[in-house]
Design a protein around this motif. Structure first.
Motif, mmCIF file in Angstrom:
data_model
loop_
_atom_site.group_PDB
_atom_site.id
_atom_site.type_symbol
_atom_site.label_atom_id
_atom_site.label_comp_id
_atom_site.label_asym_id
_atom_site.label_seq_id
_atom_site.Cartn_x
_atom_site.Cartn_y
_atom_site.Cartn_z
ATOM 1 N N ILE A 63 -19.017 4.651 -24.483
ATOM 2 C CA ILE A 63 -18.704 5.673 -22.921
ATOM 3 C C ILE A 63 -17.287 4.906 -22.489
ATOM 4 O O ILE A 63 -16.468 5.806 -22.894
ATOM 5 C CB ILE A 63 -20.204 5.299 -21.969
ATOM 6 C CG1 ILE A 63 -20.987 6.163 -22.867
ATOM 7 C CG2 ILE A 63 -19.376 6.227 -20.548
ATOM 8 C CD1 ILE A 63 -22.460 5.955 -21.703
ATOM 9 N N ASP A 64 -17.627 3.753 -21.799
ATOM 10 C CA ASP A 64 -15.960 3.217 -21.247
ATOM 11 C C ASP A 64 -16.318 2.040 -20.900
ATOM 12 O O ASP A 64 -17.778 1.871 -20.086
ATOM 13 C CB ASP A 64 -16.137 3.968 -20.314
ATOM 14 C CG ASP A 64 -14.461 3.222 -19.518
ATOM 15 O OD1 ASP A 64 -13.758 2.383 -20.376
ATOM 16 O OD2 ASP A 64 -14.018 3.922 -18.585
ATOM 17 N N ILE B 195 -29.684 9.661 -16.965
ATOM 18 C CA ILE B 195 -28.797 8.626 -16.943
ATOM 19 C C ILE B 195 -28.601 9.211 -18.279
ATOM 20 O O ILE B 195 -29.511 9.642 -19.484
ATOM 21 C CB ILE B 195 -30.203 7.685 -16.901
ATOM 22 C CG1 ILE B 195 -29.947 7.376 -15.514
ATOM 23 C CG2 ILE B 195 -29.470 6.264 -18.301
ATOM 24 C CD1 ILE B 195 -31.865 6.064 -15.800
ATOM 25 N N THR B 196 -28.010 8.738 -19.057
ATOM 26 C CA THR B 196 -27.025 9.014 -20.492
ATOM 27 C C THR B 196 -27.344 7.136 -21.392
ATOM 28 O O THR B 196 -27.085 5.929 -20.314
ATOM 29 C CB THR B 196 -25.673 8.721 -20.436
ATOM 30 O OG1 THR B 196 -25.860 10.241 -20.085
ATOM 31 C CG2 THR B 196 -25.341 8.737 -22.321
ATOM 32 N N GLY B 197 -28.011 6.676 -22.474
ATOM 33 C CA GLY B 197 -27.953 5.561 -22.652
ATOM 34 C C GLY B 197 -29.219 5.214 -24.293
ATOM 35 O O GLY B 197 -29.247 6.677 -24.944
ATOM 36 N N ILE B 198 -29.602 4.724 -24.304
ATOM 37 C CA ILE B 198 -29.916 4.561 -26.570
ATOM 38 C C ILE B 198 -31.191 4.081 -26.327
ATOM 39 O O ILE B 198 -31.906 3.225 -25.139
ATOM 40 C CB ILE B 198 -29.592 3.803 -26.652
ATOM 41 C CG1 ILE B 198 -29.398 3.560 -28.272
ATOM 42 C CG2 ILE B 198 -29.399 2.217 -26.242
ATOM 43 C CD1 ILE B 198 -29.023 2.929 -29.398
ATOM 44 N N PHE C 197 -29.359 9.221 -26.071
ATOM 45 C CA PHE C 197 -29.744 10.534 -25.088
ATOM 46 C C PHE C 197 -29.415 10.601 -23.627
ATOM 47 O O PHE C 197 -29.343 9.406 -23.309
ATOM 48 C CB PHE C 197 -31.721 10.454 -24.734
ATOM 49 C CG PHE C 197 -32.051 10.700 -26.737
ATOM 50 C CD1 PHE C 197 -32.776 12.085 -26.524
ATOM 51 C CD2 PHE C 197 -32.828 9.121 -27.063
ATOM 52 C CE1 PHE C 197 -33.645 12.014 -28.481
ATOM 53 C CE2 PHE C 197 -33.342 9.849 -28.543
ATOM 54 C CZ PHE C 197 -34.151 11.220 -28.741
ATOM 55 N N THR C 198 -29.131 11.805 -23.126
ATOM 56 C CA THR C 198 -29.377 12.132 -21.576
ATOM 57 C C THR C 198 -30.249 12.558 -21.186
ATOM 58 O O THR C 198 -30.548 13.563 -21.578
ATOM 59 C CB THR C 198 -27.853 13.170 -21.399
ATOM 60 O OG1 THR C 198 -26.643 12.352 -22.155
ATOM 61 C CG2 THR C 198 -27.804 13.551 -20.365
ATOM 62 N N ILE C 199 -30.993 11.794 -20.410
ATOM 63 C CA ILE C 199 -32.630 11.927 -19.844
ATOM 64 C C ILE C 199 -32.169 12.216 -18.284
ATOM 65 O O ILE C 199 -31.881 10.637 -17.618
ATOM 66 C CB ILE C 199 -33.900 11.054 -20.075
ATOM 67 C CG1 ILE C 199 -33.350 10.722 -21.901
ATOM 68 C CG2 ILE C 199 -34.690 11.579 -19.374
ATOM 69 C CD1 ILE C 199 -34.796 9.849 -22.432
ATOM 70 N N PRO D 199 -25.553 5.888 -15.073
ATOM 71 C CA PRO D 199 -25.935 6.445 -14.768
ATOM 72 C C PRO D 199 -25.181 8.054 -14.881
ATOM 73 O O PRO D 199 -23.741 7.588 -14.066
ATOM 74 C CB PRO D 199 -26.204 6.934 -12.758
ATOM 75 C CG PRO D 199 -25.368 5.079 -13.054
ATOM 76 C CD PRO D 199 -25.874 4.866 -14.653
ATOM 77 N N ARG D 200 -24.566 8.473 -15.895
ATOM 78 C CA ARG D 200 -23.626 9.496 -16.662
ATOM 79 C C ARG D 200 -24.275 10.443 -17.152
ATOM 80 O O ARG D 200 -25.429 10.679 -17.872
ATOM 81 C CB ARG D 200 -22.911 8.889 -17.732
ATOM 82 C CG ARG D 200 -22.008 7.481 -16.575
ATOM 83 C CD ARG D 200 -20.932 7.544 -15.796
ATOM 84 N NE ARG D 200 -19.624 6.940 -15.671
ATOM 85 C CZ ARG D 200 -20.161 6.638 -15.270
ATOM 86 N NH1 ARG D 200 -21.226 6.406 -13.937
ATOM 87 N NH2 ARG D 200 -18.954 5.507 -14.192
ATOM 88 N N ASP D 201 -23.624 11.777 -17.187
ATOM 89 C CA ASP D 201 -24.369 13.160 -17.850
ATOM 90 C C ASP D 201 -22.957 13.712 -19.577
ATOM 91 O O ASP D 201 -22.623 13.683 -19.202
ATOM 92 C CB ASP D 201 -23.627 13.924 -16.811
ATOM 93 C CG ASP D 201 -24.259 15.446 -17.505
ATOM 94 O OD1 ASP D 201 -25.174 15.768 -18.582
ATOM 95 O OD2 ASP D 201 -24.431 16.501 -16.441
ATOM 96 N N ILE D 202 -22.949 12.488 -19.933
ATOM 97 C CA ILE D 202 -22.803 12.543 -21.218
ATOM 98 C C ILE D 202 -23.407 12.364 -22.706
ATOM 99 O O ILE D 202 -24.330 11.938 -22.351
ATOM 100 C CB ILE D 202 -21.188 10.934 -21.111
ATOM 101 C CG1 ILE D 202 -20.807 11.140 -20.169
ATOM 102 C CG2 ILE D 202 -20.973 11.244 -22.497
ATOM 103 C CD1 ILE D 202 -20.404 9.694 -20.111
ATOM 104 N N GLN D 203 -23.319 14.018 -23.242
ATOM 105 C CA GLN D 203 -23.522 13.770 -24.875
ATOM 106 C C GLN D 203 -23.174 12.194 -25.909
ATOM 107 O O GLN D 203 -22.517 12.565 -25.678
ATOM 108 C CB GLN D 203 -23.431 15.043 -25.463
ATOM 109 C CG GLN D 203 -24.576 16.054 -24.091
ATOM 110 C CD GLN D 203 -25.664 15.893 -24.079
ATOM 111 O OE1 GLN D 203 -26.609 14.952 -25.337
ATOM 112 N NE2 GLN D 203 -26.218 16.362 -22.462
ATOM 113 N N ILE D 204 -23.783 11.513 -26.549
ATOM 114 C CA ILE D 204 -23.346 10.494 -27.644
ATOM 115 C C ILE D 204 -23.483 11.766 -28.647
ATOM 116 O O ILE D 204 -25.353 11.530 -28.427
ATOM 117 C CB ILE D 204 -23.795 9.795 -27.296
ATOM 118 C CG1 ILE D 204 -22.789 9.286 -25.684
ATOM 119 C CG2 ILE D 204 -23.236 8.097 -28.255
ATOM 120 C CD1 ILE D 204 -23.557 7.680 -25.194
ATOM 121 N N ASP D 205 -22.897 11.860 -29.890
ATOM 122 C CA ASP D 205 -23.452 12.019 -31.032
ATOM 123 C C ASP D 205 -24.077 11.362 -31.848
ATOM 124 O O ASP D 205 -23.756 11.102 -32.774
ATOM 125 C CB ASP D 205 -22.561 12.845 -31.713
ATOM 126 C CG ASP D 205 -23.787 14.208 -32.483
ATOM 127 O OD1 ASP D 205 -24.611 14.161 -32.960
ATOM 128 O OD2 ASP D 205 -22.232 15.363 -33.295
#
Length: 294
Positions: free
Chosen positions: A178-179, A149-152, A218-220, A207-213
């Motif tokens: 993301i989008d 999961i990619t999120g905050i 986090f992507t966990i 549910p994404r595998d994206i790194q947000i700088d």
């Protein structure tokens, strides 16, 4: 099936709550209320207790005391008259019940707004099932499959913040990074809840595998967890006490045990653009030998 099942179970209880409110000054019993809704008293008792988290008699007592607050504050009737009005029999029994509920005496409420009467409680809509004569919120024992999961990540304090607004705003922030046109489920993971505190940690994401700088993004990988799965409609904060009651009944009747894990609950919305919709709750439990046969 019992008589009256043409109505949804929550509609029966909703109607019963309004019936009770309209008849607080009249004698009421399990027999009289259940017969009003054409149900056996045994089935109605189990249904009411499962849906409301208390017995019918305790609920009626609570609502009578609640209704007495206005009469006390208006100072138009004596405490003895109020006691008889709500079928307490004597002023002494009324005073004892009032003090047990509110920790103050009825006379101390005279002429002030120390207490505020509560509206009829809402009935949380959720499916139910009958297990060996016990009615419980419907559940499924299942594996929550591992997912990335990619999120905050953020903290919520129920005592000072609008929980629902904060959750929704953070999910919106995730989508903006993301989008915003993406569709699919949304995951809210509650973890490391502080003991005896109103604060808890939340990861809201998709549910994404994206790194947000950016800070706090986090992507966990959420691990595979054996869970009891429930389905609810409504704000999680508003049904919090109901969920706790449902989960306690589930543990008792199913003879399961909660799992000691950092993850307390996982809330899954089917559509991340409709967070007012029905959702599933996954509560981690220990896997018993018989569960391994799943």
């Amino acid at each position: 099936m019992e008589k009256g099942d043409t109505l949804e179970h929550y509609e029966v209880i909703e109607n019963a709550l309004h019936y009770i409110e309209d008849n607080l000054q009249n004698p009421m019993s399990l027999d009289s209320v259940s017969s009003t809704f054409n149900m056996s008293k045994y089935y109605f008792h189990r249904l009411f207790s499962a849906m409301m988290g208390c017995s019918l008699n305790n609920y009626i007592l609570s609502r009578r005391l609640n209704a007495s607050v206005n009469l006390i504050q208006n100072d138009t009737l004596s405490l003895t008259d109020i006691a008889y009005h709500f079928n307490f029999g004597t002023q002494a029994s009324f005073t004892r019940a009032f003090k047990r509920k509110y920790s103050i005496t009825p006379s101390s409420v005279r002429g002030n707004d120390t207490l505020t009467p509560l509206p009829i409680p809402s009935v949380v809509k959720r499916p139910i099932k009958n297990i060996n004569g016990d009615i419980v919120t419907d559940f499924t024992l299942t594996e929550f499959e591992s997912i990335r999961i990619t999120g905050i990540v953020f903290e919520v304090d129920l005592a000072t913040e609008d929980y629902k607004k904060k959750i929704h705003s953070h999910i919106k922030m995730v989508l903006e990074h993301i989008d915003t046109t993406v569709n699919g489920p949304c995951y809210v993971v509650y973890s490391n809840c502080h003991h005896n505190s109103t604060r808890f940690n939340v990861l809201a994401g998709i549910p994404r595998d994206i790194q947000i700088d950016k800070p706090l993004y986090f992507t966990i990988d959420v691990p595979q967890i054996f869970c009891a799965k429930f389905r609810y409609s409504g704000d999680l904060l508003e049904i919090g006490e109901v969920l706790k009651s449902d989960f306690a009944r589930f543990l008792k009747i199913s003879k399961q045990e909660s799992e000691n894990t950092d993850i307390e609950l996982i809330q899954v919305f089917e559509n991340l653009h409709h967070l007012e919709s029905t959702y599933h709750i996954y509560a981690p439990i220990k896997k018993l030998p018989i569960d391994s046969e799943m």
